[in-house]
Scaffold this motif. Structure first.
Motif, PDB file in Angstrom:
ATOM      1  N   LEU A 127      -1.955   7.718  -3.911  1.00  0.00           N
ATOM      2  CA  LEU A 127      -0.916   7.829  -4.933  1.00  0.00           C
ATOM      3  C   LEU A 127      -0.249   6.472  -5.161  1.00  0.00           C
ATOM      4  N   ASP A 128      -0.145   6.096  -6.417  1.00  0.00           N
ATOM      5  CA  ASP A 128       0.553   4.859  -6.792  1.00  0.00           C
ATOM      6  C   ASP A 128      -0.070   3.630  -6.146  1.00  0.00           C
ATOM      7  N   VAL A 129      -1.398   3.601  -6.135  1.00  0.00           N
ATOM      8  CA  VAL A 129      -2.115   2.481  -5.521  1.00  0.00           C
ATOM      9  C   VAL A 129      -3.084   1.825  -6.507  1.00  0.00           C
ATOM     10  N   ILE A 130      -3.889   2.623  -7.177  1.00  0.00           N
ATOM     11  CA  ILE A 130      -4.971   2.045  -7.974  1.00  0.00           C
ATOM     12  C   ILE A 130      -4.458   1.123  -9.077  1.00  0.00           C
ATOM     13  N   GLU A 131      -3.233   1.347  -9.550  1.00  0.00           N
ATOM     14  CA  GLU A 131      -2.680   0.464 -10.573  1.00  0.00           C
ATOM     15  C   GLU A 131      -2.367  -0.933 -10.025  1.00  0.00           C
ATOM     16  N   SER A 161       0.680   6.254 -16.010  1.00  0.00           N
ATOM     17  CA  SER A 161      -0.166   6.025 -17.181  1.00  0.00           C
ATOM     18  C   SER A 161       0.164   4.688 -17.828  1.00  0.00           C
ATOM     19  N   ILE A 162      -0.785   4.179 -18.586  1.00  0.00           N
ATOM     20  CA  ILE A 162      -0.532   2.943 -19.326  1.00  0.00           C
ATOM     21  C   ILE A 162       0.594   3.150 -20.334  1.00  0.00           C
ATOM     22  N   GLN A 163       0.696   4.367 -20.879  1.00  0.00           N
ATOM     23  CA  GLN A 163       1.753   4.648 -21.851  1.00  0.00           C
ATOM     24  C   GLN A 163       3.145   4.556 -21.234  1.00  0.00           C
ATOM     25  N   SER A 164       3.239   4.809 -19.927  1.00  0.00           N
ATOM     26  CA  SER A 164       4.549   4.808 -19.267  1.00  0.00           C
ATOM     27  C   SER A 164       5.111   3.412 -19.065  1.00  0.00           C
ATOM     28  N   GLN A 165       4.265   2.401 -19.175  1.00  0.00           N
ATOM     29  CA  GLN A 165       4.697   1.063 -18.791  1.00  0.00           C
ATOM     30  C   GLN A 165       5.722   0.444 -19.732  1.00  0.00           C
ATOM     31  N   VAL A 166       5.867   1.022 -20.899  1.00  0.00           N
ATOM     32  CA  VAL A 166       6.932   0.586 -21.815  1.00  0.00           C
ATOM     33  C   VAL A 166       8.293   0.786 -21.164  1.00  0.00           C
ATOM     34  N   TYR A 167       8.383   1.794 -20.301  1.00  0.00           N
ATOM     35  CA  TYR A 167       9.659   2.156 -19.680  1.00  0.00           C
ATOM     36  C   TYR A 167       9.767   1.700 -18.225  1.00  0.00           C
ATOM     37  N   ALA A 168       8.751   1.007 -17.718  1.00  0.00           N
ATOM     38  CA  ALA A 168       8.742   0.594 -16.315  1.00  0.00           C
ATOM     39  C   ALA A 168       9.728  -0.542 -16.078  1.00  0.00           C
ATOM     40  N   SER A 169      10.234  -0.609 -14.846  1.00  0.00           N
ATOM     41  CA  SER A 169      11.124  -1.695 -14.466  1.00  0.00           C
ATOM     42  C   SER A 169      10.332  -2.994 -14.349  1.00  0.00           C
ATOM     43  N   GLU A 170      11.045  -4.110 -14.341  1.00  0.00           N
ATOM     44  CA  GLU A 170      10.372  -5.402 -14.219  1.00  0.00           C
ATOM     45  C   GLU A 170       9.650  -5.510 -12.884  1.00  0.00           C
ATOM     46  N   SER A 172       8.296  -3.042 -11.175  1.00  0.00           N
ATOM     47  CA  SER A 172       7.073  -2.249 -11.263  1.00  0.00           C
ATOM     48  C   SER A 172       5.994  -2.980 -12.052  1.00  0.00           C
ATOM     49  N   LYS A 173       6.393  -3.592 -13.137  1.00  0.00           N
ATOM     50  CA  LYS A 173       5.418  -4.277 -13.984  1.00  0.00           C
ATOM     51  C   LYS A 173       4.721  -5.416 -13.247  1.00  0.00           C
ATOM     52  N   GLN A 174       5.414  -6.042 -12.303  1.00  0.00           N
ATOM     53  CA  GLN A 174       4.795  -7.127 -11.541  1.00  0.00           C
ATOM     54  C   GLN A 174       3.596  -6.630 -10.738  1.00  0.00           C
ATOM     55  N   GLY A 175       3.718  -5.415 -10.202  1.00  0.00           N
ATOM     56  CA  GLY A 175       2.642  -4.873  -9.381  1.00  0.00           C
ATOM     57  C   GLY A 175       1.636  -4.039 -10.149  1.00  0.00           C
ATOM     58  N   HIS A 176       2.049  -3.503 -11.295  1.00  0.00           N
ATOM     59  CA  HIS A 176       1.183  -2.608 -12.065  1.00  0.00           C
ATOM     60  C   HIS A 176       0.273  -3.435 -12.972  1.00  0.00           C
ATOM     61  N   ILE A 177      -0.816  -3.888 -12.391  1.00  0.00           N
ATOM     62  CA  ILE A 177      -1.717  -4.789 -13.114  1.00  0.00           C
ATOM     63  C   ILE A 177      -2.938  -4.072 -13.684  1.00  0.00           C
ATOM     64  N   ASN A 178      -3.050  -2.753 -13.416  1.00  0.00           N
ATOM     65  CA  ASN A 178      -4.276  -2.045 -13.828  1.00  0.00           C
ATOM     66  C   ASN A 178      -3.982  -0.585 -14.155  1.00  0.00           C
ATOM     67  N   CYS A 179      -2.980  -0.346 -14.976  1.00  0.00           N
ATOM     68  CA  CYS A 179      -2.695   1.028 -15.403  1.00  0.00           C
ATOM     69  C   CYS A 179      -3.721   1.471 -16.444  1.00  0.00           C
ATOM     70  N   LYS A 180      -3.943   2.781 -16.510  1.00  0.00           N
ATOM     71  CA  LYS A 180      -4.957   3.335 -17.397  1.00  0.00           C
ATOM     72  C   LYS A 180      -4.405   4.529 -18.162  1.00  0.00           C
ATOM     73  N   ASP A 181      -5.098   4.906 -19.228  1.00  0.00           N
ATOM     74  CA  ASP A 181      -4.802   6.189 -19.845  1.00  0.00           C
ATOM     75  C   ASP A 181      -5.691   7.243 -19.187  1.00  0.00           C
ATOM     76  N   GLN A 182      -5.520   8.494 -19.585  1.00  0.00           N
ATOM     77  CA  GLN A 182      -6.229   9.575 -18.906  1.00  0.00           C
ATOM     78  C   GLN A 182      -7.752   9.437 -19.035  1.00  0.00           C
ATOM     79  N   LYS A 183      -8.229   9.087 -20.219  1.00  0.00           N
ATOM     80  CA  LYS A 183      -9.674   8.983 -20.432  1.00  0.00           C
ATOM     81  C   LYS A 183     -10.279   7.878 -19.583  1.00  0.00           C
TER      82      LYS A 183
END
Length: 225
Positions: A127-131, A161-170, A172-183
């Motif tokens: 959980l909360d790793v692959i991103e 989700s990649i869609q959620s990153q608009v609302y992510a904190s700064e 979170s964004k530093q670590g979230h380098i590989n978010c995806k959509d469901q497909k």
């Protein structure tokens, strides 16, 4: 210190527990969440509750990227045993220092990019790793988890989700380098499993609704290729 007496006697055991065993400490990450955004702690615990029910009855479970493992015991309530791994020894050392009966489990340092974990686990979750995994390494990451499983093993992967990153904190964004959509997440998992079932999550609610509006995604993977 004298034990205080509660006005309602059914709560007295809570005072006794606190004064004899002490108050439970939050893990490093859970503590930061509690200070910065208390509601998010509810959402994180809900993710582990979903995993616990999906994997209920499994005897040998692997957690990949446990961090401070504050919520691991939620899954431990439903399964036989857990081996929790993380690549950061700071977190693993803290987990082992804070571990207490009866909520004990194996926690060790292991980088999943370096290879599988031996043991033939009948289930795994991450959980909360692959991103946080670079895109060029994601296939190695997922394949090594799959190779840690028995032939009929089950894997649950959860990520924002990649869609959620608009609302992510700064932060979170530093670590979230590989978010995806469901497909995209489903397609990645289908490289290693015959069956991949997708779920969406908003706050603490898991559903199968319109995935572009999901804040969080789960991939439930069955049948290792």
């Amino acid at each position: 210190m004298d034990e205080a007496t509660t006005k309602e006697p059914q709560y007295q055991e809570h005072i006794t527990l606190g004064q004899t065993k002490g108050l439970t400490q939050l893990g490093f990450r859970a503590n930061a969440t509690w200070h910065q955004d208390p509601r998010r702690l509810l959402f994180v615990l809900s993710r582990y509750k979903f995993v616990s029910k999906m994997l209920s009855g499994k005897q040998k479970v692997l957690e990949v990227g446990c961090g401070d493992a504050f919520a691991t015991r939620i899954v431990l309530q439903e399964v036989g045993s857990i081996c929790a791994i993380d690549f950061d020894p700071v977190f693993v050392d803290h987990v082992n220092e804070q571990m207490e009966d009866p909520w004990t489990f194996d926690c060790r340092v292991h980088d999943m990019l370096s290879g599988p974990v031996e043991g033939g686990f009948d289930a795994a979750y991450s959980l909360d790793v692959i991103e946080h995994i670079p895109k060029e390494d994601e296939c190695t990451f997922v394949n090594n988890i799959a190779q840690s499983l028995s032939e009929n093993g089950v894997l649950i992967v959860g990520a924002p989700s990649i869609q959620s990153q608009v609302y992510a904190s700064e932060g979170s964004k530093q670590g979230h380098i590989n978010c995806k959509d469901q497909k995209e997440l489903k397609a990645l998992m289908q490289n290693y499993f015959f069956n991949v079932f997708m779920f969406s999550m908003n706050d603490e609610v898991v559903h199968t609704g319109f995935h572009p509006m999901a804040h969080y995604l789960f991939a439930l993977c069955v049948g290792r290729k």
